[in-house]
Write an enzyme that holds these catalytic residues in place. Sequence first.
Site, mmCIF file in Angstrom:
data_model
loop_
_atom_site.group_PDB
_atom_site.id
_atom_site.type_symbol
_atom_site.label_atom_id
_atom_site.label_comp_id
_atom_site.label_asym_id
_atom_site.label_seq_id
_atom_site.Cartn_x
_atom_site.Cartn_y
_atom_site.Cartn_z
ATOM 1 N N LYS A 96 1.499 4.151 -2.831
ATOM 2 C CA LYS A 96 1.139 5.766 -2.728
ATOM 3 C C LYS A 96 2.480 6.391 -3.040
ATOM 4 O O LYS A 96 2.120 7.536 -3.616
ATOM 5 C CB LYS A 96 0.922 5.707 -1.034
ATOM 6 C CG LYS A 96 -0.474 5.288 -0.588
ATOM 7 C CD LYS A 96 -0.713 5.373 0.761
ATOM 8 C CE LYS A 96 -1.970 4.819 1.327
ATOM 9 N NZ LYS A 96 -2.351 5.140 2.823
ATOM 10 N N ASP A 130 0.822 -1.238 -0.129
ATOM 11 C CA ASP A 130 -0.083 0.028 0.183
ATOM 12 C C ASP A 130 0.846 1.142 0.109
ATOM 13 O O ASP A 130 0.549 2.310 -0.709
ATOM 14 C CB ASP A 130 -0.958 -0.124 1.265
ATOM 15 C CG ASP A 130 -1.783 1.140 1.227
ATOM 16 O OD1 ASP A 130 -2.736 1.439 0.358
ATOM 17 O OD2 ASP A 130 -1.726 1.932 2.059
#
Length: 842
Positions: A685, A681
């Site tokens: 990002k 994740d």
Amino acid sequence: MTQTQLNVEQSNATSFDAVTENHLAKHAIQVHKFGGSSLASSQCINRVLEIIKSHCQINDIIVVSANGDTTDHLFSLYQLAQEQLQASLEEQDPRPLEAAVAALSKQQQALITELLNANNAKQLIHSLAADIEQLKAWLTGDLSAHHNNILAFGELWSARLLSALLNEKLCPSNSIDARDFLVIDNEVDCLVDTATSAAQLRQHRQFGKLAVITGYISKDERGHTCTLGRNGSDYSATIVASLVDARNVTLWTDVDGIYSADPRIVPSARKLHRLPNGVAKELGRLGNPVLHAKTLLPLINPLTEHHTHLHVASSFDAQVAGTEIGKFGQIAKQELSVTYLNDLLLAHSESFIGEAANKVRAEFAPICVDDKQGFVVITQAQQKALSQWLASHDTEVKFNPVSIIATVGHKVAERGDIKARFKRSLRSVKPLHLVNSDNSHSVIAILSEPCTPEILNNVHHDMTKDARHIGLVVAGLGNIGQRFLELLPSQLAKVEALENTHLVGLLSSKKALINNDGIDVNQALSLFEQDSQGYDNQQLLSWLSHHPYDELIVVDITPSEDFSLLYEQFFQQGIHVIGANKWAASSSTAHYNNLIQQAERHHSIWLGNTTVGAGLPINFAIDDLRHSGDEINQIAGIFSGTLSWLFETYDGSTSFSSLMLDALQQGITEPDPREDLSGRDVQRKLLILARKAGFELSLDDIDCQNLVPEHLQALDTQAFLARADELDEFFADQLARANADNACIRYVARLQATPQDDSANGLKLTAKVSLEVLAKTDAFANLTPCDNIFQISSRWYQDNPLIIRGPGAGRDVTAGGLHSDLVNICQQLASKQNQVKIKGIN
């Protein structure tokens, strides 16, 4: 495609029901009318052939106008013949008439030979030659007796040619002369003998053949040829639709819909995607250039209560959704438009006062009536008849030349705010009178001077500047999606930029609720539970491709990679996207670049500020720096609220696994905590921010430290949770080493762009996400658990980096970030103007 069946496409779906029940539409008759400009050349006719192939089925009906300017040529021939008859014997010269007939014949032959094979062309040219001989005989004989027969040739030739072309290239077809079935009382009233006409039409339609019917012409009870007036083919189409109870009528013309003003005069005119029947009738009555005055009369059958929907679309750009006319809800009723008529007469008489005015209404259907002040507005052509009628009542009349400009919309005469705005828009014009129409769908200003383009543009601007309608579709109704919807009512009420934004779609992974007339935002979730239906992506795209709004925004709050793959098709349709979904923005370089290009090409806006940092303005800050001319060289920080909480809280007093399981119970981690611990994740990002900063790299270019041991990575979730204590030794060791140096451990993302002359672009990029040991004085060391922190170094922020810090997760801040994006897009769209597509202009 076989010769007995055409492809069917529901080109103007108006509800999710229409999409999901498309099989029902395949058995409903639809009427398609093609205007003269749509049939003007062989290229145009071939384009019509493609439209028929894509949009029709074998039991549909085609209605045609004369090709191009054929009717104008026939009018000219009639006038030439009149001039020849009126000339003296010495002055009569048949050569101009003969030359004009020959030119018309040559033009028609050229169309035939360009489109048909030699054998079929020979047959049609033979029929044309016979018609030309008949035309010559009428032009040199009893001219007045054959006026309408002469004009009828245009439609007859057009229908015959299109039918022959369909037979040759697409499907079985037969051409039908409307005079063989369509019976009216006279050319003034054009009232249809419905029973006789319907029965005779049934006799002439042939099973298994696509019917091509002539527009514009009909017959009276004596069998004499009648015409329905200029642009009467539109009226023909809706008459035919009423005779067969058609579901839809599409008028294919040279403009892609009906606009809020004549777009040839008002460049800022906006398309009216949906018009209630009554409003459309009023527009046609008051001079709208697309709508024939009587076109809409047959659309509602008072006996069967059958409603036929009317569409106006462009044959020059068939993929663009046009205007639909029918029965709609409140959103469509908010539409406003401005129209005008010049060369009118204002007539004052005592016979127009009180109840006596009703007789004038019935006899002359004037533009407007004021039975208190005793005046009517009529066309100049009605002056003689009105004078004679009043003379028979022994009443004097006074005529003055005037023009009118009108605001048209559903019951606008009953809306004080609209009337007040209209009066203000006319302050420099000083109208003679302001009159409400009898049906209340227009407010009409009577002007002493002609209505100029300047007046029309100024009034249109004042009346329609805030009338842009934006449809909103929310995909993903989980925790954050629900909160977004909870905030929506108050946002719509208080934020000016959202004034004309309407919730029209709700999507979960398996069900959808789509309502073009709007979904009550105060009951959105309960209405979804009650009325949603199963759907697939094809059905969804079918509806989205024909939405009836100036703009459509999809808010993607799903975690679905499959849904993100629809973005390309959204952008190709000019749909805007707000994405909390990270998949598209962190996809492969080739796919991401293609999405950017598609969005730019189709003028779609793509915002995704909540993909990183929830509601924190990190994406906005990077965009702003770049657009202002700054150059970013470093991005770093703690991007995961979950990992922020874990490592701010983990002090060794309890095991890491116990802390992780506690976070799972509180909903801080994903249902499978490995999604957080894997670092994927954070890796995504960092990629999203790097691309925002102008760097081209892929996910594989970012080193990612997975905090889950390899032997635990392949287990199912429950098995992993049962063995979570196997994480403890690694994290205890990392914490002990940090404590020994009076430091701490944090999961950090870093991107560094270092100048390097031998690299392709002068920069060497290094990017990684990993567990780091940081001094306790570091900016990343002392955060409120769950906080994110972003540090940006740039040419402007070199010695003292820009830092953005705050909650990086949570339903309120994420939903708030989505609303920020929504307001941003609506503000950008407020000044956007769509190009009007008119043949010969664009």
